[in-house]
Design a protein around this motif. Sequence first.
Motif, PDB file in Angstrom:
ATOM      1  N   TYR A   1    -100.169 -10.611  68.546  1.00 53.23           N
ATOM      2  CA  TYR A   1     -99.984 -12.687  69.244  1.00 53.23           C
ATOM      3  C   TYR A   1    -101.756 -13.236  69.354  1.00 53.23           C
ATOM      4  O   TYR A   1    -101.856 -14.050  69.413  1.00 53.23           O
ATOM      5  CB  TYR A   1     -98.960 -12.279  70.867  1.00 53.23           C
TER       6      TYR A   1
ATOM      7  N   LYS B   1     -98.622 -17.524  69.082  1.00 46.33           N
ATOM      8  CA  LYS B   1     -97.743 -18.132  69.027  1.00 46.33           C
ATOM      9  C   LYS B   1     -96.797 -17.679  67.629  1.00 46.33           C
ATOM     10  O   LYS B   1     -95.426 -17.122  68.697  1.00 46.33           O
ATOM     11  CB  LYS B   1     -97.969 -20.170  68.580  1.00 46.33           C
ATOM     12  N   LYS B   2     -96.922 -17.306  67.026  1.00 45.09           N
ATOM     13  CA  LYS B   2     -95.864 -17.165  65.914  1.00 45.09           C
ATOM     14  C   LYS B   2     -96.411 -16.067  64.793  1.00 45.09           C
ATOM     15  O   LYS B   2     -96.243 -16.311  63.370  1.00 45.09           O
ATOM     16  CB  LYS B   2     -94.884 -18.238  64.817  1.00 45.09           C
TER      17      LYS B   2
ATOM     18  N   LYS C   1     -94.292 -15.317  61.844  1.00 47.41           N
ATOM     19  CA  LYS C   1     -94.604 -16.481  60.551  1.00 47.41           C
ATOM     20  C   LYS C   1     -95.962 -16.441  59.665  1.00 47.41           C
ATOM     21  O   LYS C   1     -96.215 -16.494  58.552  1.00 47.41           O
ATOM     22  CB  LYS C   1     -93.855 -17.333  60.742  1.00 47.41           C
TER      23      LYS C   1
ATOM     24  N   ASP D   1     -88.155 -18.106  69.982  1.00 51.47           N
ATOM     25  CA  ASP D   1     -89.105 -17.394  70.016  1.00 51.47           C
ATOM     26  C   ASP D   1     -89.702 -17.122  71.312  1.00 51.47           C
ATOM     27  O   ASP D   1     -90.717 -16.787  71.084  1.00 51.47           O
ATOM     28  CB  ASP D   1     -90.316 -18.944  69.757  1.00 51.47           C
TER      29      ASP D   1
ATOM     30  N   TYR E   1     -94.637 -12.115  75.150  1.00 50.01           N
ATOM     31  CA  TYR E   1     -95.771 -12.031  74.243  1.00 50.01           C
ATOM     32  C   TYR E   1     -97.488 -12.703  74.486  1.00 50.01           C
ATOM     33  O   TYR E   1     -98.189 -12.784  74.663  1.00 50.01           O
ATOM     34  CB  TYR E   1     -95.557 -10.989  72.934  1.00 50.01           C
ATOM     35  N   ASP E   2     -96.458 -14.307  74.374  1.00 48.42           N
ATOM     36  CA  ASP E   2     -97.099 -15.345  74.401  1.00 48.42           C
ATOM     37  C   ASP E   2     -97.232 -16.249  75.701  1.00 48.42           C
ATOM     38  O   ASP E   2     -97.793 -17.446  75.528  1.00 48.42           O
ATOM     39  CB  ASP E   2     -96.785 -16.434  73.377  1.00 48.42           C
TER      40      ASP E   2
END
Lengths: 105, 412
Positions: free
Chosen positions: A81, A86-87, A90, B220, B236-237
């Motif tokens: 992360y 964020k993602k 992907k 997400d 996690y974020d």
Amino acid sequence: MATATLSGYEIHVDEEGFMTDPAEWSEELAGFLAHQIGIDELTEDHWKVIRFLREDHATEGTTATLRRVSTLGGIPVKQLYALFPKKPAKKMAYIAGLPKPKGCV
Amino acid sequence: MKHLVVLGAGTAGTMTVNKLRPRLDPAEWRITVVDQDETHLYQPGLLFIPFGIYDAGDVVKTRREFVPRGVELVVAGIDRIDPDESRVIFEDGRTLDYDYLVIATGTHPRPDQTPGLTDEALHDTIHDFYTLEGAVALAEALETWDGGRLVVNIMEMPIKCPVAPLEFVFLADWFFHERGMRDRVELVFATPLSEAFTKPIAARHLAHLLDEKKIAVETDFYVEQVDPERNVLVSYDERELGYDLLVTVPVNMGAEYIARSGLGDELNHVPVDKHTFLSRDYDNVFALGDAADLPTSKAGSVVHFSVDVFTDNFLRHVESLPMLERFDGHANCFIESGFGKGLLIDFNYDTEPLPGKYPLPGIGPFSLLEETEVNHWGKLLFRWTYWHVLLEGRPLPLPSRMLMAGKRRVEP
């Protein structure tokens, strides 16, 4: 399936821009792909993830999940992360030139 | 005498021995099925227990009832498999040699994989419904709950029956309506996926339903830890999601003996050929159902369609003939949506769920991706079918291969 041109490279991509032919990828191209999604510099830690993903895809035929990168690649999810904010699932697939992770069914 | 050993007498293992026993000559083949306990759980029924629709008695029977004559049932814990010696080693030290092995021990919720999801925290403000104990405890909790924010969360994919968490929020919406307290309940569905479901067209239909029912969705949301002191999920974020009542779907993993045997992936699921179920490493080992790493839903319907394909292939494989049948990933799931209605989805490895009619094109009686009462009754009647038709390996008039007939193509 469409083709795109990125810094002189002609690549096949899906509708979201993920590369569909891993053979068209190169380390130089990874830098351009990263830049496109806001990661300006690929550090050694980024490369560790990218190399694991590439090697794992070559043997398994699918894009590794965060858990797989963490368990088998030894890079904790928290760090993924931090590296790919964020993602991460992907973003790391995008930079490694691999198909978008399927999100598991 | 050749020996087929099937590990697990759940949906996949039980169907497998029932299909194969009549087709393997008893003079040539011994069949043994192994499980760690005597109780067969109708897992799709667990969803209904928290809402008082089913109770524990509706979902359990003894495994022996479904093990056919000519198949030996061994009740024992498995320590490990030695695949190089073709041997199963039990926890009590006994061993069982096999010529062919089918691994069908499923996948199981593992709260221990998430920091904060401790035994003390579970069954207080945190509940689950994928185990019988969990579902029963949650029924008691809902009976006396006086409202607040109810969060339903999925820790990680894949999970078995991936539509069940959505069904749970739909049924919760209905349940609180019926009790006249829906206005005092905030419903939140938190998922590590970017949408409500894994497949885009179905996700759109389901997003619409969630919106209509005023169920908030947090996407997400990959949980790093639960803080049961503060009643907060932390991602996690570094987002925080507070709850008054948390219904969690823990990480799912295959059995630990699979890891000890060196046969599993990072979640102890067994890597197999997705069309034949044959282990990628051993020519006499197969994995069926949730235990395998198939890229389709972990669901009973997948098992049902798989076993049809597997049976014919197995009979050829043991004669050293090529396996001709190829499993297409066919899955078929009812989705309860509350208020006596339900949806149905039908899909495979290559085709995502589409609208239409099933199983008869244009007629149904079931409607795909559309809320109907008939779909709901189909889901309730399925329990009878499961106990009386499926487990015993009797044929259902449904082809194992997914068909496009009856489906409407939709722009992605």
